[in-house]
Enzyme design. Structure first.
Site, PDB file in Angstrom:
ATOM      1  N   TRP A 196      -6.814 -12.241   4.084  1.00 11.56           N
ATOM      2  CA  TRP A 196      -6.087 -10.993   4.328  1.00 11.56           C
ATOM      3  C   TRP A 196      -5.216 -11.177   5.567  1.00 11.56           C
ATOM      4  O   TRP A 196      -5.733 -11.320   6.663  1.00 11.56           O
ATOM      5  CB  TRP A 196      -7.043  -9.819   4.536  1.00 11.56           C
ATOM      6  CG  TRP A 196      -6.268  -8.541   4.602  1.00 11.56           C
ATOM      7  CD1 TRP A 196      -5.678  -7.972   5.714  1.00 11.56           C
ATOM      8  CD2 TRP A 196      -5.906  -7.722   3.488  1.00 11.56           C
ATOM      9  NE1 TRP A 196      -4.994  -6.851   5.351  1.00 11.56           N
ATOM     10  CE2 TRP A 196      -5.114  -6.667   3.996  1.00 11.56           C
ATOM     11  CE3 TRP A 196      -6.174  -7.771   2.126  1.00 11.56           C
ATOM     12  CZ2 TRP A 196      -4.596  -5.663   3.181  1.00 11.56           C
ATOM     13  CZ3 TRP A 196      -5.659  -6.783   1.317  1.00 11.56           C
ATOM     14  CH2 TRP A 196      -4.879  -5.747   1.837  1.00 11.56           C
ATOM     15  N   ASN A 255     -19.603  -5.509   4.252  1.00  8.27           N
ATOM     16  CA  ASN A 255     -18.793  -6.438   5.039  1.00  8.27           C
ATOM     17  C   ASN A 255     -19.505  -6.820   6.330  1.00  8.27           C
ATOM     18  O   ASN A 255     -19.273  -7.897   6.881  1.00  8.27           O
ATOM     19  CB  ASN A 255     -17.444  -5.811   5.398  1.00  8.27           C
ATOM     20  CG  ASN A 255     -16.610  -5.484   4.186  1.00  8.27           C
ATOM     21  OD1 ASN A 255     -16.913  -5.909   3.079  1.00  8.27           O
ATOM     22  ND2 ASN A 255     -15.554  -4.713   4.383  1.00  8.27           N
ATOM     23  N   GLU A 257     -11.710 -11.152   0.586  1.00 12.10           N
ATOM     24  CA  GLU A 257     -11.028 -10.804   1.838  1.00 12.10           C
ATOM     25  C   GLU A 257     -11.767 -11.419   3.013  1.00 12.10           C
ATOM     26  O   GLU A 257     -12.998 -11.423   3.043  1.00 12.10           O
ATOM     27  CB  GLU A 257     -10.966  -9.286   2.068  1.00 12.10           C
ATOM     28  CG  GLU A 257      -9.920  -8.542   1.297  1.00 12.10           C
ATOM     29  CD  GLU A 257      -9.795  -7.090   1.782  1.00 12.10           C
ATOM     30  OE1 GLU A 257     -10.024  -6.829   2.989  1.00 12.10           O
ATOM     31  OE2 GLU A 257      -9.477  -6.232   0.948  1.00 12.10           O
ATOM     32  N   ASN A 306     -11.601  -1.902  -4.736  1.00 16.41           N
ATOM     33  CA  ASN A 306     -11.724  -2.465  -3.399  1.00 16.41           C
ATOM     34  C   ASN A 306     -12.661  -1.613  -2.538  1.00 16.41           C
ATOM     35  O   ASN A 306     -12.515  -0.391  -2.444  1.00 16.41           O
ATOM     36  CB  ASN A 306     -10.348  -2.518  -2.738  1.00 16.41           C
ATOM     37  CG  ASN A 306     -10.415  -3.029  -1.310  1.00 16.41           C
ATOM     38  OD1 ASN A 306     -10.697  -4.205  -1.080  1.00 16.41           O
ATOM     39  ND2 ASN A 306     -10.169  -2.147  -0.339  1.00 16.41           N
ATOM     40  N   GLU A 307     -13.634  -2.259  -1.916  1.00 12.77           N
ATOM     41  CA  GLU A 307     -14.499  -1.657  -0.902  1.00 12.77           C
ATOM     42  C   GLU A 307     -14.943  -0.230  -1.247  1.00 12.77           C
ATOM     43  O   GLU A 307     -14.617   0.742  -0.550  1.00 12.77           O
ATOM     44  CB  GLU A 307     -13.805  -1.693   0.456  1.00 12.77           C
ATOM     45  CG  GLU A 307     -13.560  -3.106   0.945  1.00 12.77           C
ATOM     46  CD  GLU A 307     -12.930  -3.195   2.311  1.00 12.77           C
ATOM     47  OE1 GLU A 307     -13.011  -4.270   2.941  1.00 12.77           O
ATOM     48  OE2 GLU A 307     -12.340  -2.185   2.766  1.00 12.77           O
ATOM     49  N   GLN A 312      -8.036   0.243  -2.999  1.00 11.62           N
ATOM     50  CA  GLN A 312      -8.048   1.594  -2.431  1.00 11.62           C
ATOM     51  C   GLN A 312      -8.645   1.508  -1.037  1.00 11.62           C
ATOM     52  O   GLN A 312      -9.509   0.672  -0.767  1.00 11.62           O
ATOM     53  CB  GLN A 312      -8.834   2.572  -3.306  1.00 11.62           C
ATOM     54  CG  GLN A 312     -10.333   2.321  -3.378  1.00 11.62           C
ATOM     55  CD  GLN A 312     -11.111   2.910  -2.207  1.00 11.62           C
ATOM     56  OE1 GLN A 312     -10.813   4.014  -1.752  1.00 11.62           O
ATOM     57  NE2 GLN A 312     -12.107   2.178  -1.706  1.00 11.62           N
ATOM     58  N   ASP A 313      -8.163   2.360  -0.161  1.00 13.99           N
ATOM     59  CA  ASP A 313      -8.748   2.550   1.165  1.00 13.99           C
ATOM     60  C   ASP A 313      -8.791   4.050   1.421  1.00 13.99           C
ATOM     61  O   ASP A 313      -7.757   4.724   1.342  1.00 13.99           O
ATOM     62  CB  ASP A 313      -7.901   1.887   2.252  1.00 13.99           C
ATOM     63  CG  ASP A 313      -7.775   0.381   2.077  1.00 13.99           C
ATOM     64  OD1 ASP A 313      -8.773  -0.326   2.291  1.00 13.99           O
ATOM     65  OD2 ASP A 313      -6.665  -0.086   1.742  1.00 13.99           O
ATOM     66  N   LYS A 353       0.788  -1.227   0.000  1.00 16.49           N
ATOM     67  CA  LYS A 353       0.000   0.000   0.000  1.00 16.49           C
ATOM     68  C   LYS A 353       0.823   1.281   0.000  1.00 16.49           C
ATOM     69  O   LYS A 353       0.255   2.371   0.017  1.00 16.49           O
ATOM     70  CB  LYS A 353      -0.948   0.003   1.200  1.00 16.49           C
ATOM     71  CG  LYS A 353      -1.991  -1.109   1.150  1.00 16.49           C
ATOM     72  CD  LYS A 353      -2.963  -1.009   2.316  1.00 16.49           C
ATOM     73  CE  LYS A 353      -4.012  -2.100   2.252  1.00 16.49           C
ATOM     74  NZ  LYS A 353      -4.989  -1.995   3.370  1.00 16.49           N
TER      75      LYS A 353
END
Length: 489
Positions: free
Chosen positions: A370, A277, A343, A224-225, A140-141, A66
């Protein structure tokens, strides 16, 4: 060399078939996909299938670096040939790799950094050499380092007015998501403000152009998310149905079109919004593409509370997992897609990991744990991640965690799965499948190298072991048209 015993017995085989009958009825039989020269996974009904038409179960690891330059270095703490071999030796036949948008087009939309793709090609070649299936992930977060996260290039992270009049708010992950500025940033992306979404889709086109023909590809995890923006408060109640209909799905269709310009056959994975989630209420509609996948995450809230020192136990995660797997299958069916738990885990709590993996076995769900290594992850709510105490030293593997995640399981089935179970404490394994006469290749079963100190005792009813393959795999063929049951202890 494994020890082999006689027949499992008709009564036991019948019992196993009875247990799996409802699952088989729901899943339907799997036919053989047309043979392909390049080993890649594709979608057939609810299943992942290989180039021979065999149904594949993936037990994999997330590999997401990351920090800039967003690719693991060629060093012991990063990723080397020793890591790829370690994964294959322990039965991890999949990897979700963080080929970040920030690395693909870092300077401007459409300006591809071929050097970044080359750096990932080194890792990809190592994984492919070991026969490990790979999913490319625009991870991405919290959008960007500006907000304490990562994932998008600087040019896509211009701060919106009026928030740019003061310093950005950075909270601990994942709290920054709920700030008004970051919510606005996501809303702007879904609205394609300043053409940022177009640039994201074009970057996916570049990834597909590079890796559309890559051996051991299992397709593209689009984002991602994703976050729903200012509508996030409604997500636990309504499932953000409007966001899925008017924002997520149109954006994913745009990225799919860019991918299809170079890769007509690779699986395109739609991922649900972050709050799914915890509350499994994704709202994707039918997908106008026969190679679609539903990528979903499973993080039981009891596990998070346990990691924060709140001693309520994780037993409640059994019901949580059952609900998530069932709704994931329903969502995939609505979409016309396969599904992948891309994940789960993010903890050293082996009780929780055992619950997660047993639920996956019950539903024949492929998964990506994860995470393989911690890699100084800046966006984690639970600091206890990774398989090793020291990323640079594979000998520091967390033994109980390894024993829980390394499982005897069918990696490729020449037919349709019926029933599957594995006990990580004892190593007892049972698998029943209906063979397909249309598939010439044998069923491949990975036999855990750590659960059978005296060697595995293998019994087959309705078939026979016809050989062995590298990385602790046995090859099984049916001897008739009836079900095949393999037991190992």
């Amino acid at each position: 060399m494994p020890r082999r015993s006689g027949s499992l017995g008709i009564a036991a085989a019948a019992a196993a078939l009875a247990i799996g009958a409802s699952l088989l009825t729901a899943a339907g039989p799997a036919g053989a996909a047309p043979a392909k020269e390049t080993p890649q996974l594709s979608r057939e009904d609810r299943w992942l299938v290989d180039q021979h038409g065999r149904i594949v179960l993936v037990h994999g690891q997330n590999l997401v670096w990351k920090h800039d330059p967003y690719v693991p270095p060629d060093s012991p703490e990063g990723f080397t040939a020793a890591d790829a071999e370690w994964l294959a030796e322990h039965g991890f036949n999949g990897a979700r790799i963080g080929t970040l948008w920030a690395g693909v087009t870092p300077d401007a939309p459409g300006e591809v950094d071929e050097g970044y793709l080359d750096d990932w090609q080194r890792v990809i070649d190592l994984l492919a050499d070991e026969g490990i299936w790979m999913q490319y992930d625009f991870h991405q977060d919290m959008w960007h380092e500006t907000y304490g996260g990562e994932g998008v290039p600087d040019w896509a992270a211009k701060r919106p007015a009026p928030y740019n009049l003061h310093p950005p708010i950075k909270l601990s992950f994942p709290a920054t998501y709920i700030t008004p500025e970051l919510a606005t940033v996501y809303d702007n992306f879904w609205a394609n403000k300043f053409g940022v979404q177009d640039g994201w889709a074009a970057a996916w086109g570049a990834v597909a152009q590079r890796w559309g023909d890559q051996p051991y590809s299992m397709g593209y995890d689009l984002i991602n998310e994703p976050w729903a923006g200012r509508e996030w408060l409604t997500c636990p109640i309504t499932g953000c149905a409007s966001s899925y209909r008017h924002e997520f799905q149109p954006a994913y269709e745009k990225a799919t079109a860019a991918i299809r310009a170079s890769d007509p056959d690779g699986i395109v994975w739609y991922e649900s919004q972050l709050l799914a989630n915890q509350v499994p209420n994704s709202r994707f509609g039918p997908v106008n593409d026969d190679q679609a996948g539903y990528s979903w995450h499973s993080y039981c809230p009891f596990g998070y509370l346990d990691s924060q020192g709140i001693p309520i136990g994780v037993g409640g995660c059994k019901d949580y997992d059952e609900t998530h797997h069932r709704t994931a299958l329903e969502q995939a069916e609505t979409m016309g897609a396969t599904n992948l738990m891309s994940e789960f885990g993010a903890t050293d709590n082996t009780e929780l990991l055992a619950i997660d993996t047993a639920a996956a076995d019950d539903h024949f769900t492929s998964w990506m744990h994860w995470a393989y290594k911690h890699w100084d992850d800046p966006t984690t709510a639970d600091g206890r991640q990774g398989m090793f105490a020291d990323d640079a030293d594979l000998s520091t593997v967390k033994a109980e965690k390894l024993r829980t995640l390394v499982r005897t399981y069918p990696q490729a089935t020449a037919g349709t799965p019926v029933d599957l179970s594995f006990d990580p404490e004892t190593g007892e394994f049972s698998y029943t499948y209906d063979p397909s006469a249309a598939i010439d290749e044998p069923t491949e079963i990975f036999v855990s190298p750590i659960h059978y100190p005296s060697g595995p005792d293998i019994s087959v009813e309705g078939g026979r072991v016809v050989g062995e393959a590298d990385h602790h795999r046995i090859l099984v063929e049916a001897t008739g048209t009836g079900p095949v049951t393999v037991t190992i202890d």
